[in-house]
Design an enzyme around this catalytic site. Structure first.
Site, PDB file in Angstrom:
ATOM      1  N   ARG A   1      34.180  36.211  76.144  1.00 51.98           N
ATOM      2  CA  ARG A   1      35.056  36.255  77.314  1.00 51.98           C
ATOM      3  C   ARG A   1      36.015  35.103  77.430  1.00 51.98           C
ATOM      4  O   ARG A   1      37.032  35.171  78.311  1.00 51.98           O
ATOM      5  CB  ARG A   1      34.444  36.800  78.429  1.00 51.98           C
ATOM      6  CG  ARG A   1      34.293  38.256  78.598  1.00 51.98           C
ATOM      7  CD  ARG A   1      33.707  38.789  79.967  1.00 51.98           C
ATOM      8  NE  ARG A   1      32.115  38.699  79.663  1.00 51.98           N
ATOM      9  CZ  ARG A   1      31.653  39.598  79.125  1.00 51.98           C
ATOM     10  NH1 ARG A   1      32.145  40.968  78.780  1.00 51.98           N
ATOM     11  NH2 ARG A   1      30.143  39.535  79.268  1.00 51.98           N
TER      12      ARG A   1
ATOM     13  N   HIS B   1      33.284  37.041  64.871  1.00 49.23           N
ATOM     14  CA  HIS B   1      33.704  37.839  65.540  1.00 49.23           C
ATOM     15  C   HIS B   1      34.740  36.742  66.432  1.00 49.23           C
ATOM     16  O   HIS B   1      33.960  36.128  67.073  1.00 49.23           O
ATOM     17  CB  HIS B   1      33.310  38.946  66.132  1.00 49.23           C
ATOM     18  CG  HIS B   1      34.144  40.111  66.831  1.00 49.23           C
ATOM     19  ND1 HIS B   1      35.527  39.715  67.720  1.00 49.23           N
ATOM     20  CD2 HIS B   1      34.422  41.279  66.696  1.00 49.23           C
ATOM     21  CE1 HIS B   1      35.959  40.767  67.929  1.00 49.23           C
ATOM     22  NE2 HIS B   1      35.425  41.790  67.357  1.00 49.23           N
TER      23      HIS B   1
ATOM     24  N   TYR C   1      37.378  38.297  72.020  1.00 47.84           N
ATOM     25  CA  TYR C   1      38.238  39.497  72.134  1.00 47.84           C
ATOM     26  C   TYR C   1      39.175  39.085  73.376  1.00 47.84           C
ATOM     27  O   TYR C   1      40.204  39.993  73.521  1.00 47.84           O
ATOM     28  CB  TYR C   1      37.625  40.855  72.404  1.00 47.84           C
ATOM     29  CG  TYR C   1      36.412  40.943  73.321  1.00 47.84           C
ATOM     30  CD1 TYR C   1      36.825  40.881  74.553  1.00 47.84           C
ATOM     31  CD2 TYR C   1      35.048  41.151  72.920  1.00 47.84           C
ATOM     32  CE1 TYR C   1      35.812  41.061  75.704  1.00 47.84           C
ATOM     33  CE2 TYR C   1      34.086  41.208  73.848  1.00 47.84           C
ATOM     34  CZ  TYR C   1      34.620  41.149  75.260  1.00 47.84           C
ATOM     35  OH  TYR C   1      33.392  41.177  76.210  1.00 47.84           O
TER      36      TYR C   1
ATOM     37  N   HIS D   1      40.997  40.824  66.976  1.00 46.27           N
ATOM     38  CA  HIS D   1      41.684  41.680  67.485  1.00 46.27           C
ATOM     39  C   HIS D   1      43.080  41.244  67.393  1.00 46.27           C
ATOM     40  O   HIS D   1      43.390  40.309  67.789  1.00 46.27           O
ATOM     41  CB  HIS D   1      41.407  42.132  68.848  1.00 46.27           C
ATOM     42  CG  HIS D   1      40.160  42.825  69.037  1.00 46.27           C
ATOM     43  ND1 HIS D   1      39.172  43.306  70.204  1.00 46.27           N
ATOM     44  CD2 HIS D   1      38.927  42.909  68.097  1.00 46.27           C
ATOM     45  CE1 HIS D   1      38.362  43.671  70.006  1.00 46.27           C
ATOM     46  NE2 HIS D   1      38.059  43.434  68.647  1.00 46.27           N
TER      47      HIS D   1
ATOM     48  N   GLU E   1      41.473  43.516  62.871  1.00 45.16           N
ATOM     49  CA  GLU E   1      40.646  44.825  63.216  1.00 45.16           C
ATOM     50  C   GLU E   1      41.389  46.039  63.838  1.00 45.16           C
ATOM     51  O   GLU E   1      42.457  45.820  64.381  1.00 45.16           O
ATOM     52  CB  GLU E   1      39.599  44.652  64.258  1.00 45.16           C
ATOM     53  CG  GLU E   1      38.877  45.472  64.735  1.00 45.16           C
ATOM     54  CD  GLU E   1      37.506  45.305  65.424  1.00 45.16           C
ATOM     55  OE1 GLU E   1      37.203  44.203  65.748  1.00 45.16           O
ATOM     56  OE2 GLU E   1      36.809  46.417  66.068  1.00 45.16           O
TER      57      GLU E   1
ATOM     58  N   ASP F   1      37.115  49.695  62.145  1.00 40.57           N
ATOM     59  CA  ASP F   1      36.372  50.068  63.207  1.00 40.57           C
ATOM     60  C   ASP F   1      36.415  51.553  63.244  1.00 40.57           C
ATOM     61  O   ASP F   1      37.375  52.349  63.535  1.00 40.57           O
ATOM     62  CB  ASP F   1      36.551  49.462  64.529  1.00 40.57           C
ATOM     63  CG  ASP F   1      35.706  49.665  65.599  1.00 40.57           C
ATOM     64  OD1 ASP F   1      35.199  50.886  65.743  1.00 40.57           O
ATOM     65  OD2 ASP F   1      35.375  48.801  66.236  1.00 40.57           O
TER      66      ASP F   1
ATOM     67  N   HIS G   1      37.349  52.936  66.700  1.00 38.37           N
ATOM     68  CA  HIS G   1      38.664  52.617  67.084  1.00 38.37           C
ATOM     69  C   HIS G   1      39.456  53.647  66.430  1.00 38.37           C
ATOM     70  O   HIS G   1      40.596  54.085  67.036  1.00 38.37           O
ATOM     71  CB  HIS G   1      39.062  51.181  66.709  1.00 38.37           C
ATOM     72  CG  HIS G   1      38.410  50.241  67.483  1.00 38.37           C
ATOM     73  ND1 HIS G   1      38.591  48.715  67.171  1.00 38.37           N
ATOM     74  CD2 HIS G   1      37.412  50.404  68.309  1.00 38.37           C
ATOM     75  CE1 HIS G   1      37.697  48.194  68.055  1.00 38.37           C
ATOM     76  NE2 HIS G   1      36.871  49.029  69.141  1.00 38.37           N
TER      77      HIS G   1
ATOM     78  N   HIS H   1      33.330  48.481  60.837  1.00 36.15           N
ATOM     79  CA  HIS H   1      32.584  48.534  61.967  1.00 36.15           C
ATOM     80  C   HIS H   1      32.054  49.949  62.464  1.00 36.15           C
ATOM     81  O   HIS H   1      33.169  50.794  62.490  1.00 36.15           O
ATOM     82  CB  HIS H   1      33.442  47.948  63.314  1.00 36.15           C
ATOM     83  CG  HIS H   1      33.512  46.438  63.316  1.00 36.15           C
ATOM     84  ND1 HIS H   1      34.263  45.902  64.365  1.00 36.15           N
ATOM     85  CD2 HIS H   1      32.775  45.534  62.945  1.00 36.15           C
ATOM     86  CE1 HIS H   1      34.516  44.723  64.355  1.00 36.15           C
ATOM     87  NE2 HIS H   1      33.298  44.213  63.043  1.00 36.15           N
TER      88      HIS H   1
ATOM     89  N   ASP I   1      38.352  53.446  73.149  1.00 33.58           N
ATOM     90  CA  ASP I   1      37.589  52.217  72.578  1.00 33.58           C
ATOM     91  C   ASP I   1      36.097  52.269  73.423  1.00 33.58           C
ATOM     92  O   ASP I   1      36.141  50.996  74.100  1.00 33.58           O
ATOM     93  CB  ASP I   1      38.388  51.087  72.675  1.00 33.58           C
ATOM     94  CG  ASP I   1      37.211  50.052  71.912  1.00 33.58           C
ATOM     95  OD1 ASP I   1      36.258  50.036  71.638  1.00 33.58           O
ATOM     96  OD2 ASP I   1      38.232  48.839  72.008  1.00 33.58           O
TER      97      ASP I   1
ATOM     98  N   HIS J   1      32.277  52.611  72.475  1.00 28.51           N
ATOM     99  CA  HIS J   1      31.400  52.917  71.358  1.00 28.51           C
ATOM    100  C   HIS J   1      30.104  53.686  71.829  1.00 28.51           C
ATOM    101  O   HIS J   1      29.581  53.417  73.166  1.00 28.51           O
ATOM    102  CB  HIS J   1      31.052  51.670  70.590  1.00 28.51           C
ATOM    103  CG  HIS J   1      32.027  50.790  70.229  1.00 28.51           C
ATOM    104  ND1 HIS J   1      31.688  49.567  69.485  1.00 28.51           N
ATOM    105  CD2 HIS J   1      33.344  50.933  70.417  1.00 28.51           C
ATOM    106  CE1 HIS J   1      32.912  48.854  69.197  1.00 28.51           C
ATOM    107  NE2 HIS J   1      33.828  49.567  69.807  1.00 28.51           N
TER     108      HIS J   1
ATOM    109  N   GLU K   1      27.911  47.998  65.957  1.00 30.01           N
ATOM    110  CA  GLU K   1      28.454  47.559  67.246  1.00 30.01           C
ATOM    111  C   GLU K   1      28.191  48.738  68.412  1.00 30.01           C
ATOM    112  O   GLU K   1      28.771  48.790  69.210  1.00 30.01           O
ATOM    113  CB  GLU K   1      30.007  47.310  67.464  1.00 30.01           C
ATOM    114  CG  GLU K   1      30.370  46.157  66.386  1.00 30.01           C
ATOM    115  CD  GLU K   1      31.967  46.001  66.440  1.00 30.01           C
ATOM    116  OE1 GLU K   1      32.516  47.039  66.337  1.00 30.01           O
ATOM    117  OE2 GLU K   1      32.318  44.748  66.550  1.00 30.01           O
TER     118      GLU K   1
HETATM  119 ZN    ZN Z   1      35.657  48.633  70.277  1.00 29.31          ZN
HETATM  120 FE    FE Z   2      34.870  46.732  66.423  1.00 35.19          FE
HETATM  121 FE    FE Z   3      36.185  43.890  67.602  1.00 35.21          FE
END
Ligand code: ZN
Ligand code: FE
Ligand code: FE
Length: 278
Positions: free
Chosen positions: A37, A67, A70, A107, A142, A176, A179, A211, A224, A226, A256
């Protein structure tokens, strides 16, 4: 052999992640390079990195996937935010140069009312400013679910970004499953067609990682969220087809899903069971 791992906490460093991966039956893993974050980063620990590289070699771990946070937005309207994304990703790439074969996923960004065309241009500019000819780390865009003004839901948008990047040899895509399904690519009923379309538009040679997630929401929801493997709208049968698909089966898969370590260990064991060895 199935290349499978999950997202791990990076708070105790690389060697700890490698050991955790082995404990849960994984042979690769994903992690955040820093607080997802924010931008805070731990001091560079070369000793830990060296120890990890040796451990990974002994245990056949990798390629691992870093990664980016995000919250970075490479196509923010505000120049300061774009500069922040550039600085963070440049520093992450510098650090990842100590981990041979690592890949770096991010992203693409959200254009927030500037329009996707402007977003695509800014993301390409961002990549042109951080990629170096001699770098070893492949940077992955991604595929996004398309919530809000996210860029990168469609294969056409990802292709438009890649087209404008000069050092394309350092670029790839991470698909992903949650996604793309939320983003209206029907990998449950039409996996072959989705992959053909990916190949025509982007080229399957760019696809470097998956992913592997189930989705809490229905097809095309652009949400989005998961879900655990087999407990969402994608389902176990589709996941089985994905991990065994001739065009995907050699790629590394990263879970994930909303799990703690025992849950991940169980999913990894399940997926190994469903993977057909020849
Ligand atoms: Zn996601
Ligand atoms: Fe992902
Ligand atoms: Fe991601």
């Amino acid at each position: 052999m199935l290349k499978i791992g999950c997202h791990l906490s990076s708070s105790k460093g690389y060697l700890a992640m490698g050991k955790t991966a082995v404990e849960i039956g994984a042979n690769t893993f994903q992690f955040f390079t820093r607080n997802p974050r924010g931008g805070a980063v731990k001091p560079l620990d070369l000793e830990d990195m060296r120890a990890y590289v040796e451990f990974a070699g002994e245990h056949g771990i990798g390629p691992i996937l870093a990664h980016a946070p995000y919250t970075l937005n490479a196509c923010a309207k505000d120049e300061g935010l774009r500069e922040f994304a550039k600085n963070v990703m440049e520093e992450d790439l510098m650090r990842l140069s100590y981990i041979p074969g690592a890949m770096y996923n991010f992203h693409p960004g959200s254009h927030v009312k500037q329009g996707s065309e402007a977003g695509i241009e800014l993301i390409a500019r961002h990549l042109n400013s951080i990629l170096r000819e001699d770098q070893q780390t492949t940077v992955l865009l991604e595929t996004m679910a398309g919530k809000g003004s996210e860029v990168g839901r469609t294969f056409e948008e990802l292709c438009a970004i890649i087209d404008r990047v000069e050092l394309k040899e350092h670029l790839g895509v991470c698909l992903d499953t949650c996604h793309v399904y939320d983003g209206e690519y029907d990998i449950v009923n039409h996996l072959d067609e989705v992959l053909e379309s990916f190949d025509e538009i982007i080229g399957l040679s760019r696809l470097k990682a998956i992913h592997l997630n189930d989705s809490k929401n229905p097809f095309g929801s652009h949400k989005d969220r998961h879900e655990k493997i087999g407990e969402g709208t994608i389902g176990l049968e589709a996941v089985e087809r994905i991990i065994n698909h001739p065009k995907l089966r050699e790629l590394p898969f990263y879970l994930e899903t909303p799990n703690e370590l025992p849950g991940y260990a169980a999913e990894i064991a399940l997926l190994k069971e469903y993977y057909r060895e020849f």
